[in-house]
Write a protein that holds these residues in place. Structure first.
Motif, PDB file in Angstrom:
ATOM      1  N   LYS A  66       0.924  -0.898  -0.089  1.00 63.34           N
ATOM      2  CA  LYS A  66      -0.472  -0.218  -0.133  1.00 63.34           C
ATOM      3  C   LYS A  66       0.822   1.124  -0.337  1.00 63.34           C
ATOM      4  N   SER A  67       0.440   2.035  -0.647  1.00 65.33           N
ATOM      5  CA  SER A  67       1.092   3.586  -0.839  1.00 65.33           C
ATOM      6  C   SER A  67       1.456   3.617   0.871  1.00 65.33           C
ATOM      7  N   ASN A  68       0.451   3.765   1.647  1.00 67.12           N
ATOM      8  CA  ASN A  68       0.749   4.742   2.749  1.00 67.12           C
ATOM      9  C   ASN A  68       1.417   2.963   3.786  1.00 67.12           C
ATOM     10  N   GLY A  69       1.259   1.921   2.953  1.00 67.81           N
ATOM     11  CA  GLY A  69       1.673   1.059   4.122  1.00 67.81           C
ATOM     12  C   GLY A  69       2.921   0.482   5.018  1.00 67.81           C
ATOM     13  N   THR A  70       2.836   0.226   5.931  1.00 70.32           N
ATOM     14  CA  THR A  70       4.047   0.219   6.663  1.00 70.32           C
ATOM     15  C   THR A  70       4.622  -1.289   7.734  1.00 70.32           C
ATOM     16  N   ASN A  71       3.259  -2.599   7.585  1.00 65.94           N
ATOM     17  CA  ASN A  71       3.488  -3.959   7.888  1.00 65.94           C
ATOM     18  C   ASN A  71       4.555  -4.248   7.310  1.00 65.94           C
ATOM     19  N   PRO A  72       6.083  -4.917   7.436  1.00 67.30           N
ATOM     20  CA  PRO A  72       7.164  -5.150   7.057  1.00 67.30           C
ATOM     21  C   PRO A  72       6.418  -6.646   5.923  1.00 67.30           C
ATOM     22  N   PHE A  73       5.906  -7.355   6.804  1.00 67.74           N
ATOM     23  CA  PHE A  73       5.881  -8.130   5.957  1.00 67.74           C
ATOM     24  C   PHE A  73       4.948  -8.185   4.764  1.00 67.74           C
ATOM     25  N   VAL A  74       3.899  -7.347   4.385  1.00 66.88           N
ATOM     26  CA  VAL A  74       3.259  -7.407   3.986  1.00 66.88           C
ATOM     27  C   VAL A  74       3.649  -6.786   2.044  1.00 66.88           C
ATOM     28  N   GLU A  75       4.979  -5.493   2.947  1.00 62.09           N
ATOM     29  CA  GLU A  75       5.428  -4.994   1.919  1.00 62.09           C
ATOM     30  C   GLU A  75       6.368  -5.671   0.848  1.00 62.09           C
ATOM     31  N   LEU A  76       7.178  -6.817   2.391  1.00 64.41           N
ATOM     32  CA  LEU A  76       7.628  -7.739   1.118  1.00 64.41           C
ATOM     33  C   LEU A  76       7.455  -8.576   0.259  1.00 64.41           C
ATOM     34  N   PHE A  77       6.109  -8.821   0.865  1.00 65.84           N
ATOM     35  CA  PHE A  77       5.469 -10.452  -0.286  1.00 65.84           C
ATOM     36  C   PHE A  77       5.098  -9.234  -1.395  1.00 65.84           C
ATOM     37  N   GLY A  78       4.356  -7.531  -1.531  1.00 67.89           N
ATOM     38  CA  GLY A  78       4.290  -6.783  -2.517  1.00 67.89           C
ATOM     39  C   GLY A  78       5.829  -6.849  -2.982  1.00 67.89           C
ATOM     40  N   LEU A  79       7.662  -6.772  -2.545  1.00 63.48           N
ATOM     41  CA  LEU A  79       8.274  -7.050  -3.279  1.00 63.48           C
ATOM     42  C   LEU A  79       8.596  -8.435  -4.171  1.00 63.48           C
ATOM     43  N   ILE A  80       8.218  -9.526  -3.595  1.00 59.74           N
ATOM     44  CA  ILE A  80       7.976 -10.223  -4.337  1.00 59.74           C
ATOM     45  C   ILE A  80       7.370 -10.845  -5.648  1.00 59.74           C
ATOM     46  N   GLN A  81       6.003 -10.400  -5.363  1.00 59.39           N
ATOM     47  CA  GLN A  81       5.069 -10.410  -6.116  1.00 59.39           C
ATOM     48  C   GLN A  81       6.008  -9.494  -7.188  1.00 59.39           C
ATOM     49  N   ILE A  82       6.371  -8.480  -7.450  1.00 60.11           N
ATOM     50  CA  ILE A  82       6.978  -7.566  -8.084  1.00 60.11           C
ATOM     51  C   ILE A  82       7.648  -8.486  -9.088  1.00 60.11           C
ATOM     52  N   PHE A  83       8.464  -9.384  -8.614  1.00 61.22           N
ATOM     53  CA  PHE A  83       9.494  -9.920  -8.912  1.00 61.22           C
ATOM     54  C   PHE A  83       8.817 -10.732 -10.126  1.00 61.22           C
ATOM     55  N   ILE A  84       8.371 -11.582  -9.286  1.00 62.59           N
ATOM     56  CA  ILE A  84       7.769 -12.767 -10.292  1.00 62.59           C
ATOM     57  C   ILE A  84       7.275 -12.463 -11.185  1.00 62.59           C
ATOM     58  N   TYR A  85       6.189 -11.011 -10.983  1.00 58.93           N
ATOM     59  CA  TYR A  85       5.719 -10.573 -12.149  1.00 58.93           C
ATOM     60  C   TYR A  85       6.403 -10.372 -13.803  1.00 58.93           C
ATOM     61  N   MET A  86       7.600  -9.725 -12.714  1.00 58.57           N
ATOM     62  CA  MET A  86       8.822  -9.185 -13.614  1.00 58.57           C
ATOM     63  C   MET A  86       9.429 -10.133 -14.727  1.00 58.57           C
ATOM     64  N   LEU A  87       9.700 -10.816 -14.293  1.00 58.93           N
ATOM     65  CA  LEU A  87       9.899 -12.638 -14.286  1.00 58.93           C
ATOM     66  C   LEU A  87       9.687 -12.986 -15.419  1.00 58.93           C
ATOM     67  N   LYS A  88       7.978 -13.331 -15.327  1.00 59.49           N
ATOM     68  CA  LYS A  88       7.142 -14.156 -16.364  1.00 59.49           C
ATOM     69  C   LYS A  88       6.416 -12.958 -16.859  1.00 59.49           C
ATOM     70  N   PHE A  89       6.512 -11.993 -17.218  1.00 57.74           N
ATOM     71  CA  PHE A  89       6.347 -10.626 -18.411  1.00 57.74           C
ATOM     72  C   PHE A  89       7.358 -10.273 -19.159  1.00 57.74           C
ATOM     73  N   LYS A  90       8.886 -10.408 -18.114  1.00 62.33           N
ATOM     74  CA  LYS A  90      10.162  -9.691 -19.187  1.00 62.33           C
ATOM     75  C   LYS A  90       9.452  -8.583 -20.432  1.00 62.33           C
ATOM     76  N   PRO A  91       8.883  -7.436 -19.431  1.00 57.96           N
ATOM     77  CA  PRO A  91       9.235  -6.209 -20.104  1.00 57.96           C
ATOM     78  C   PRO A  91      10.471  -6.193 -20.009  1.00 57.96           C
TER      79      PRO A  91
END
Length: 385
Positions: A66-91
């Motif tokens: 979330k833009s104002n999120g501070t929960n480290p676990f939620v933010e870390l999970f978001g980073l992992i999701q971004i990483f996986i999607y980038m590897l899949k989409f290959k922009p």
């Protein structure tokens, strides 16, 4: 010929719709495969934005941060999701915008080996000016951001878009990056065809922003309270939503108090704000700092007189004394005086509105923004390693 892939990464979908959708649609028109990654906002705006993405047939995925999120676990999970999607989409190109979009998108782009990166920065104040303040928390956060941005700015095929001359100079003089990769594009642009030249304006002063302290909401309401006692036939309208998850947001209790007092009218966030600009005589944004506020570009397109603060971003959105007036930041007395003079001078308001429209045609046309952004994409693709 293989189609190039363009991935946008932003804080949340409402921001993408309001500030980056035309760029995405133009890229699709030019043959790019476009996708959007965004964090969660979890409100009505979010839902409407997702529905519009579906209607426009834009591929998208919502991740957990979330833009104002501070929960480290939620933010870390978001980073992992971004990483996986980038590897899949290959922009071929990642275009990052909004604070966490830039931070997370920039970091993961480097880890995922993305060949071309666009970093669109709407305001450098937090990174480069807050760290000089005495608040230890801001200094610590700014230092962390600074370390990450140093890493992001080392990307071998990078373009950085800033929206105003102050931020350009900050980057140029900071020594972090080469001057040759900085691009100055003044704002997100305006589709002038959507704004009709309307000569008749109602007795309305419009505040077009989220109801945040750093947007000058308290100063605007205080000025409205004073002016309404002397000029009760003028209406002061708040065009923007509250953000309960943002510590800078006003509360619903405060908002109800203002409404009950009769000082202001609140219409909330509007998917189509154009009718409100078309009716307003004056648009007032007493913000503390901006990149290049789209609201003031829209005000100019709608031939509104503008009153805003003499701060980064805002001062470049108008021509002082020609399309509007600048006031000192956080100065209610000066804001009241300036607004009253403009309210009582219809001739000046109309003159400001006419020159404002000319300014929008000369500097803020969406066609110019689309052209310059596409040129940046082409330059990066040519220099891919």
């Amino acid at each position: 010929m293989k189609r190039k892939k363009l991935l946008f990464l932003v804080n949340h979908y409402p921001f993408f719709i309001s500030h980056r959708l035309p760029i995405a649609l133009e890229a699709m028109h030019k043959g790019y495969l476009v996708a959007v990654l965004a964090g969660r906002k979890n409100d009505e705006e979010d839902t409407k934005s997702i529905n519009l993405l579906k209607k426009k047939k834009i591929t998208f995925k919502q991740v957990s941060f979330k833009s104002n999120g501070t929960n480290p676990f939620v933010e870390l999970f978001g980073l992992i999701q971004i990483f996986i999607y980038m590897l899949k989409f290959k922009p071929d190109i990642v275009h990052c915008a909004s604070p966490k979009g830039v931070l997370y998108g920039g970091i993961i782009s480097r880890l995922a080996g993305v060949k071309s990166l666009v970093v669109a920065i709407s305001g450098m104040g937090f990174l480069f000016t807050q760290k000089n303040k005495l608040n230890l928390f801001y200094r610590f956060i700014s230092f962390i951001y600074y370390l990450f941005f140093k890493r992001i700015f080392l990307h071998p095929n990078l373009a950085i878009i800033v929206q105003n001359k102050d931020d350009y100079k900050l980057l140029e003089n900071n020594g972090l990056i080469r001057r040759s990769i900085i691009r100055l594009i003044p704002g997100s642009g305006v589709n002038l065809n959507l704004f009709k030249r309307k000569t008749f304006k109602k007795k309305i002063v419009l505040f077009p922003a989220r109801l945040l302290k750093n947007k000058g909401i308290y100063e605007f309401v205080a000025a409205a309270e004073i002016i309404k006692k002397q000029l009760p036939d003028w209406q002061f309208i708040l065009l923007g939503g509250i953000d309960p998850e943002n510590p800078d947001s006003v509360s619903m209790d405060e908002l109800r108090l203002w409404i009950d007092r009769g000082d202001i009218t609140w219409v909330g966030h509007q998917a189509n704000p154009i009718p409100y600009y078309q009716d307003a005589s004056i648009v007032c944004l007493p913000s503390f700092r901006e990149g290049m506020p789209k609201s003031l570009l829209e005000a100019a397109a709608a031939s509104c007189a503008v009153v805003t603060t003499d701060v980064t971003g805002c001062r470049e959105a108008i021509i002082d004394g020609v399309t509007g007036d600048l006031v000192p930041v956080a100065n209610v007395a000066q804001l009241v005086d300036t607004l009253k003079k403009l309210i009582l001078d219809e001739k000046k308001r109309k003159k400001y509105g006419q020159f404002g429209r000319q300014l929008s045609e000369n500097r803020f046309n969406i066609k110019d923004v689309l052209h310059e952004t596409h040129n940046i994409y082409q330059e990066l693709l040519i220099h891919e390693k």
